[in-house]
Design a protein around this motif. Structure first.
Motif, mmCIF file in Angstrom:
data_model
loop_
_atom_site.group_PDB
_atom_site.id
_atom_site.type_symbol
_atom_site.label_atom_id
_atom_site.label_comp_id
_atom_site.label_asym_id
_atom_site.label_seq_id
_atom_site.Cartn_x
_atom_site.Cartn_y
_atom_site.Cartn_z
ATOM 1 N N ASP A 125 -8.565 9.168 -3.684
ATOM 2 C CA ASP A 125 -9.851 9.852 -3.837
ATOM 3 C C ASP A 125 -10.720 9.651 -2.602
ATOM 4 O O ASP A 125 -10.617 8.632 -1.906
ATOM 5 N N GLU A 126 -11.611 10.599 -2.376
ATOM 6 C CA GLU A 126 -12.581 10.481 -1.280
ATOM 7 C C GLU A 126 -13.598 9.407 -1.629
ATOM 8 O O GLU A 126 -14.022 9.280 -2.788
ATOM 9 N N VAL A 127 -13.998 8.628 -0.632
ATOM 10 C CA VAL A 127 -14.989 7.564 -0.829
ATOM 11 C C VAL A 127 -16.125 7.768 0.170
ATOM 12 O O VAL A 127 -15.951 8.406 1.214
ATOM 13 N N ALA A 144 -9.242 6.608 -0.253
ATOM 14 C CA ALA A 144 -8.681 5.304 -0.584
ATOM 15 C C ALA A 144 -8.002 5.338 -1.936
ATOM 16 O O ALA A 144 -8.297 6.178 -2.796
ATOM 17 N N ASN A 145 -7.078 4.400 -2.096
ATOM 18 C CA ASN A 145 -6.487 4.078 -3.378
ATOM 19 C C ASN A 145 -6.405 2.554 -3.441
ATOM 20 O O ASN A 145 -5.778 1.940 -2.568
ATOM 21 N N PRO A 146 -7.035 1.906 -4.417
ATOM 22 C CA PRO A 146 -7.102 0.444 -4.436
ATOM 23 C C PRO A 146 -5.743 -0.239 -4.400
ATOM 24 O O PRO A 146 -5.629 -1.362 -3.909
ATOM 25 N N LYS A 147 -4.704 0.426 -4.899
ATOM 26 C CA LYS A 147 -3.382 -0.184 -4.970
ATOM 27 C C LYS A 147 -2.480 0.168 -3.780
ATOM 28 O O LYS A 147 -1.469 -0.498 -3.567
ATOM 29 N N GLN A 148 -2.853 1.216 -3.028
ATOM 30 C CA GLN A 148 -1.941 1.705 -2.002
ATOM 31 C C GLN A 148 -2.473 1.587 -0.575
ATOM 32 O O GLN A 148 -1.711 1.334 0.351
ATOM 33 N N GLY A 149 -3.769 1.814 -0.371
ATOM 34 C CA GLY A 149 -4.310 1.733 0.980
ATOM 35 C C GLY A 149 -5.521 2.624 1.152
ATOM 36 O O GLY A 149 -6.139 3.050 0.178
ATOM 37 N N THR A 237 -4.132 2.801 6.685
ATOM 38 C CA THR A 237 -3.944 1.359 6.740
ATOM 39 C C THR A 237 -3.837 0.765 5.350
ATOM 40 O O THR A 237 -4.152 1.414 4.338
ATOM 41 N N GLY A 238 -3.400 -0.487 5.298
ATOM 42 C CA GLY A 238 -3.302 -1.208 4.035
ATOM 43 C C GLY A 238 -3.105 -2.683 4.307
ATOM 44 O O GLY A 238 -2.747 -3.084 5.423
ATOM 45 N N ASN A 239 -3.330 -3.512 3.286
ATOM 46 C CA ASN A 239 -3.088 -4.940 3.456
ATOM 47 C C ASN A 239 -1.585 -5.220 3.395
ATOM 48 O O ASN A 239 -0.772 -4.295 3.222
ATOM 49 N N GLY A 240 -1.214 -6.481 3.516
ATOM 50 C CA GLY A 240 0.207 -6.812 3.584
ATOM 51 C C GLY A 240 1.006 -6.336 2.391
ATOM 52 O O GLY A 240 2.099 -5.770 2.536
ATOM 53 N N LEU A 241 0.487 -6.547 1.181
ATOM 54 C CA LEU A 241 1.190 -6.143 -0.027
ATOM 55 C C LEU A 241 1.262 -4.631 -0.150
ATOM 56 O O LEU A 241 2.312 -4.067 -0.505
ATOM 57 N N GLN A 242 0.151 -3.949 0.149
ATOM 58 C CA GLN A 242 0.147 -2.486 0.106
ATOM 59 C C GLN A 242 1.141 -1.915 1.101
ATOM 60 O O GLN A 242 1.848 -0.938 0.820
ATOM 61 N N TRP A 243 1.181 -2.519 2.277
ATOM 62 C CA TRP A 243 2.077 -2.054 3.331
ATOM 63 C C TRP A 243 3.541 -2.198 2.890
ATOM 64 O O TRP A 243 4.358 -1.295 3.092
ATOM 65 N N LYS A 244 3.864 -3.324 2.287
ATOM 66 C CA LYS A 244 5.236 -3.597 1.870
ATOM 67 C C LYS A 244 5.681 -2.646 0.761
ATOM 68 O O LYS A 244 6.825 -2.151 0.773
ATOM 69 N N ARG A 245 4.804 -2.369 -0.175
ATOM 70 C CA ARG A 245 5.174 -1.551 -1.333
ATOM 71 C C ARG A 245 5.065 -0.050 -1.084
ATOM 72 O O ARG A 245 5.744 0.739 -1.756
ATOM 73 N N ASN A 246 4.201 0.359 -0.159
ATOM 74 C CA ASN A 246 3.893 1.792 -0.024
ATOM 75 C C ASN A 246 4.104 2.334 1.388
ATOM 76 O O ASN A 246 3.559 3.379 1.732
ATOM 77 N N SER A 248 6.462 3.887 3.001
ATOM 78 C CA SER A 248 6.994 5.244 3.161
ATOM 79 C C SER A 248 5.930 6.287 2.829
ATOM 80 O O SER A 248 5.804 7.311 3.530
ATOM 81 N N ASP A 249 5.131 6.051 1.782
ATOM 82 C CA ASP A 249 4.063 6.991 1.439
ATOM 83 C C ASP A 249 2.958 6.976 2.487
ATOM 84 O O ASP A 249 2.418 8.034 2.852
ATOM 85 N N LEU A 250 2.594 5.801 2.981
ATOM 86 C CA LEU A 250 1.543 5.712 3.994
ATOM 87 C C LEU A 250 1.960 6.427 5.266
ATOM 88 O O LEU A 250 1.150 7.117 5.905
ATOM 89 N N ARG A 251 3.228 6.294 5.624
ATOM 90 C CA ARG A 251 3.699 6.995 6.824
ATOM 91 C C ARG A 251 3.726 8.505 6.598
ATOM 92 O O ARG A 251 3.381 9.277 7.493
ATOM 93 N N LYS A 252 4.097 8.926 5.387
ATOM 94 C CA LYS A 252 4.084 10.352 5.071
ATOM 95 C C LYS A 252 2.674 10.922 5.168
ATOM 96 O O LYS A 252 2.469 12.037 5.671
ATOM 97 N N ILE A 253 1.686 10.146 4.691
ATOM 98 C CA ILE A 253 0.283 10.588 4.799
ATOM 99 C C ILE A 253 -0.097 10.746 6.270
ATOM 100 O O ILE A 253 -0.671 11.767 6.673
ATOM 101 N N ALA A 254 0.204 9.734 7.068
ATOM 102 C CA ALA A 254 -0.193 9.747 8.491
ATOM 103 C C ALA A 254 0.439 10.919 9.230
ATOM 104 O O ALA A 254 -0.216 11.550 10.078
#
Length: 260
Positions: A125-127, A144-149, A237-246, A248-254
């Motif tokens: 969602d937009e913040v 942002a998404n609190p669980k993903q980045g 961007t995301g924290n360590g846990l978000q980066w590890k779990r997401n 592929s999705d974060l790269r797709k967004i970028a």
């Protein structure tokens, strides 16, 4: 300009002689339907108020101040968050396209921002944007998404590099990827980027060139391009846990970022 209204019929006091004459005239007359003097006064005052307000609105608009409640909305004058997300596709991803109605000239004399788009999973969602954030007043958008980045779009003037680039700039005109990330990377991550660029790629879509970077630490994916007289920096961007779990999705967004 002060107005005092008494309880007695047609008892009005103005500090401006022009309006005082109007009230005296209204008090001395009654309409053909038998209106009381105070009723006629209120009607005349209401019409006069519309004229006065119209003059004030015109003056504020001419000076560049936003005026709430205007019936006519010009393209590119709506401040704040204007919805731009599509409905989810078959994979549950939505496309955000910057609305034409959204404001954001970023300085006197700038042409309207060329719209951009990107894809995000359905739960993003937009913040609100704060000028205290990294990027300051040049941040055009945040999601942002609190669980993903989270992500942001920075729209910066190419004049930072040269005043000879013109108004239709390709990112190659600014320089190679190393020059762009060295100049703007610290603005995105808030610290020196030396030794943090893990990956650099160059892509082209519909004739427009994009520089793509991966930095660590912190975990950041940046897509940069230029259009008009601006540089666009799209960071995910995301924290360590978000980066590890997401990742592929974060790269797709970028990599989905486009200036249309």
């Amino acid at each position: 300009m002060a107005l005092t209204i008494c309880s007695s019929s047609a008892c009005f006091t103005w500090k401006t002689n022009r309006y005082q004459r109007l009230i005296v005239q209204a008090s001395a007359e009654t309409s053909s339907e038998g209106d009381m003097p105070e009723t006629r006064c209120r009607g005349l005052l209401k019409r006069r108020s519309v004229v006065v307000q119209s003059g004030v609105v015109s003056g504020l608009t001419a000076l560049g101040f936003p005026v709430k409640g205007l019936a006519v909305v010009k393209q590119g004058l709506l401040a704040g968050r204007v919805p731009g997300l599509s409905e989810p596709d078959d994979q549950g991803w939505r496309t955000y396209r910057r609305p034409d109605e959204k404001s954001g000239g970023h300085g006197v004399g700038w042409s309207p921002i060329i719209p951009y788009l990107f894809k995000v999973p359905n739960e993003w969602d937009e913040v609100p944007v704060s000028i205290a954030d990294l990027g300051g007043t040049e941040i055009d958008l945040r999601f942002a998404n609190p669980k993903q980045g989270r992500l942001s779009v920075i729209v910066a003037p190419v004049l930072r590099f040269s005043d000879k680039l013109g108004d239709n700039v390709n990112i190659g005109d600014i320089g190679p990827p190393e020059k762009v990330i060295s100049a703007f990377g610290p603005e995105v991550i808030g610290e020196n980027i030396e030794g943090k660029v893990l990956r650099t790629e160059v892509a082209e879509h519909s004739g427009r060139k994009y520089y793509q970077f991966e930095l660590e630490p912190p975990h950041v994916l940046i897509t940069a391009t230029a259009a008009g007289n601006r540089l666009y920096l799209f960071s995910v961007t995301g924290n360590g846990l978000q980066w590890k779990r997401n990742y592929s999705d974060l790269r797709k967004i970028a990599e989905s970022f486009r200036v249309v």
